[in-house]
Design a protein around this motif. Structure first.
Motif, short mmCIF file in Angstrom:
data_model
loop_
_atom_site.label_atom_id
_atom_site.label_comp_id
_atom_site.label_asym_id
_atom_site.label_seq_id
_atom_site.Cartn_x
_atom_site.Cartn_y
_atom_site.Cartn_z
N ALA A 68 0.84 -1.20 0.00
CA ALA A 68 0.00 0.00 0.00
C ALA A 68 0.87 1.25 0.00
CB ALA A 68 -0.93 -0.01 1.20
N GLN A 69 1.93 1.25 0.79
CA GLN A 69 2.84 2.40 0.86
C GLN A 69 3.44 2.73 -0.50
OE1 GLN A 69 6.04 1.75 3.62
NE2 GLN A 69 7.16 3.57 2.99
N HIS A 70 3.63 1.70 -1.33
CA HIS A 70 4.25 1.88 -2.65
C HIS A 70 3.25 1.86 -3.80
CE1 HIS A 70 8.30 2.01 -1.09
NE2 HIS A 70 7.94 1.06 -0.25
N GLY A 71 1.97 1.85 -3.48
CA GLY A 71 0.94 1.95 -4.52
C GLY A 71 0.81 0.73 -5.39
N ILE A 72 1.04 -0.44 -4.84
CA ILE A 72 0.91 -1.68 -5.61
C ILE A 72 -0.47 -2.27 -5.36
CG2 ILE A 72 1.82 -4.01 -5.98
CD1 ILE A 72 4.52 -2.86 -4.87
N PRO A 73 -1.32 -2.31 -6.38
CA PRO A 73 -2.66 -2.86 -6.19
C PRO A 73 -2.63 -4.37 -6.01
CG PRO A 73 -2.33 -2.23 -8.49
CD PRO A 73 -1.09 -1.83 -7.74
#
Length: 151
Positions: A68-73
């Motif tokens: 989530a911190q790195h925007g990975i869905p």
């Protein structure tokens, strides 16, 4: 003011020539987050180390906060997440793709090998299948970054 000797100048130039390539080469260091019970992550970490990477391993029970911190869905998730510079590396991404990512430096947040593709680094024992690596751009959209045939 004294002038440096010819010998001092030559030594200085030699040291500069030797240090130049080392200074120009970016550090190949990353942190890999994995769960304690996943075995294939170790295969990927070994692959990265064999390719010249220094990998610090951090075990976590839950990797969702890292993703989530790195925007990975979730649809692009895998079993481990590494961080190198400003980028996240999700799953069994080949070292050559990571090197290319850092060389090209696209406006992106992550590079992923979604799922656990058979034949990808660390997943060789699962067989062999074609797979792609996917670049996750800063706006959340994606594009194919690399195409692979498996081990």
């Amino acid at each position: 003011m004294t002038r440096p000797s010819r010998r001092a100048l030559l030594v200085g130039l030699s040291l500069t020539a030797l240090a130049g390539p080392a200074l120009a080469t970016p550090s190949k260091r990353m942190t890999a987050y994995k769960t304690p019970w996943c075995g294939c992550c170790g295969g990927w970490i070994a692959h990265m180390r064999q390719a010249g990477w220094t990998v610090e391993v951090v075990e976590r029970e839950d990797l969702a906060p890292i993703r989530a911190q790195h925007g990975i869905p979730d649809r692009l998730a895998s079993c481990h997440t590494a961080v190198v510079g400003a980028y996240a590396i999700e799953g069994h991404v080949p070292a050559d793709d990571v090197d290319r990512l850092l060389s090209e430096r696209p406006a992106a947040r992550a590079l992923s090998a979604p799922g656990m593709p058979a034949g990808s680094p660390g997943m060789e024992a699962a067989g062999r299948e074609p797979y792609t690596t996917v670049l996750i751009l800063n706006d959340g959209s994606t594009r194919v970054f690399g195409r692979h045939n498996g081990a």
